[in-house]
Design a protein around this motif. Structure first.
Motif, short mmCIF file in Angstrom:
data_model
loop_
_atom_site.label_atom_id
_atom_site.label_comp_id
_atom_site.label_asym_id
_atom_site.label_seq_id
_atom_site.Cartn_x
_atom_site.Cartn_y
_atom_site.Cartn_z
N HIS A 35 9.80 -21.17 31.60
CA HIS A 35 8.34 -21.27 31.65
C HIS A 35 7.90 -22.27 32.73
O HIS A 35 6.86 -22.06 33.39
N GLY A 82 2.86 -23.82 32.89
CA GLY A 82 3.71 -22.66 32.65
C GLY A 82 4.30 -22.69 31.25
O GLY A 82 4.40 -21.65 30.58
N GLY A 87 5.44 -21.43 35.82
CA GLY A 87 4.22 -22.17 36.12
C GLY A 87 4.16 -22.59 37.58
O GLY A 87 3.10 -22.52 38.22
#
Length: 424
Positions: free
Chosen positions: A259, A343, A263
């Motif tokens: 993640h 993210g 991001g």
């Protein structure tokens, strides 16, 4: 041993300049040193710019540098270093670079993770010719990963190493980089604030040591058009609440790491406005280079922007390769951490890794904007990232850097370089 008789109180500004004052030790013991907020409103060519947050039309009032209790060793005789955080009135000052980083760290800690940072800096050395013009350092025997007199006949790196050791600035490695007269200075991993303090002091110290030898260390991203560029690589990982590295605990990227990379890719254009903050930066950020041009990632691949390294669970890290050292380290690290956090908290899905060579063949289509002006526009339009960094912080950066871009519009490559060279 030299007695300490003065304190050098320092902070870093948007131009990555080490602004400060020398004060007697007993004055610094009071815990604060005053400055005018207008320090953030001065351009490289010493003109005052109406930067938001400086209260330009309200008398340009004071701000206070609230000093850390612990002093840093200096490299000048009889001088200690005091770093700190800027306050306006009784509140943290919204333009403080170190304050922006501390907010990013706090945001991550509230999620149960502590950022760990390792910074790689790169610089060229210039020397004056008989006409007084700065030219690249004469190192005809230099080669990539060179050490010793072949790559550094005047021993500049030797002097920097000794001074860094004496000042407790934790060097991990130093070596010749790809081009003649180019060097890499890498710092050890540490907590985010400490790592950026070390990078700030190393850059300041290195330039001052060079000037004493009649040389100029420049961290400008592309000071010589036909040579390589110089970057600021932000390596980072996270310790969980048990103190374990959370990037790849089971041998592959964790969901946290995936993640985070997503991001960084999502906010790629706006990040350029925070990480590549000079006109010269965009001579370095081009396709087919070893810099963060494309909005992509891959494992152990130097032609992507986010390079992952997962071979060892203990030392696994993410490496973001867009920034250059014209950007101050606090801003660079805060920006990378906040984009990565967005993210993570928004559970952004990670796109497939780049699987082509990156020199001539790339699958990714998105890349950094084509110039400082367009990158600043991208930052202006990225509401989520602006809020994460700080609205006032970004407003001030945008105002100052747009003014800078206008000053350099229509200038030649040499004129742009000469504008930045004394300061970067």
């Amino acid at each position: 041993m030299t007695n300490i008789n003065r304190t050098r109180a320092l902070f870093c500004d948007y131009l990555n300049l080490p602004r400060g004052k020398y004060v007697p030790v007993d004055v610094a013991a009071g815990g604060t040193v005053g400055f005018a907020r207008g320090a953030f409103a001065v351009s490289y060519d010493r003109e005052l710019v109406t930067v938001p947050g400086c209260d330009f039309f309200n008398g340009v009032p004071d701000m206070e540098l609230v000093l850390d209790a612990e002093r840093r060793k200096g490299w000048q005789p009889g001088t200690e270093i005091a770093l700190g955080d800027l306050y306006a009135g009784d509140m943290p000052f919204g333009l403080c670079q170190r304050g922006a980083l501390k907010r990013a760290v706090s945001d991550w800690e509230s999620l149960g993770f502590s950022p760990m940072i390792g910074l790689e800096t790169e610089a060229f050395i210039f020397q004056r010719d008989e006409d007084g013009i700065w030219r690249p350092y004469d190192t005809p025997g230099a080669f990539v990963y060179s050490t010793g007199p072949e790559g550094d006949p005047k021993g500049v790196m030797d002097d920097i190493w000794e001074a860094a050791y004496a000042a407790d600035i934790p060097i991990e490695s130093m070596n010749g980089e790809f081009d003649n007269g180019q060097f890499e200075l890498t710092l050890r991993f540490d907590g985010a604030v400490k790592a950026c303090d070390d990078a700030f002091l190393l850059r300041t110290m290195a330039r001052e040591i060079g000037l004493k030898k009649g040389l100029l260390l420049t961290f400008l991203p592309k000071p010589v058009p036909d040579r390589g560029g110089s970057g600021l690589h932000v390596n980072f990982s996270f310790n969980d609440t048990n103190g374990h590295n959370a990037i790849a605990p089971n041998g592959g990227l964790s969901d946290l790491a995936k993640h985070c990379v997503a991001g960084l890719i999502h906010h790629h254009p706006a990040l350029a406005g925070l990480l590549a903050t000079t006109v010269n930066s965009y001579d370095r950020l081009t396709a087919g280079g070893l810099a963060g041009y494309w909005a992509n990632w891959a494992e152990d691949h130097r032609l992507v922007t986010t390079r992952t390294s997962t071979k060892s669970p203990k030392s696994a890290r993410l490496e973001h390769r867009m920034a250059d050292c014209a950007t101050n380290p606090y801003q660079a690290v805060a920006s990378v951490l906040q984009a990565a956090r967005l993210g993570y908290v928004n559970k952004m899905p990670l796109q497939p890794a780049e699987d082509l060579d990156g020199w001539e063949n790339v699958r990714e289509k998105r890349h950094v904007p084509a110039g400082l002006d367009k990158s600043l526009d991208a930052l202006d339009h990225d509401v989520a990232l602006r809020k994460a960094i700080g609205e006032l912080y970004c407003d001030a950066l945008l105002y100052l850097k747009r003014d800078e871009f206008k000053r350099l519009t229509g200038k030649s490559v040499d004129e742009v370089r000469d504008f930045y060279l004394p300061f970067v």
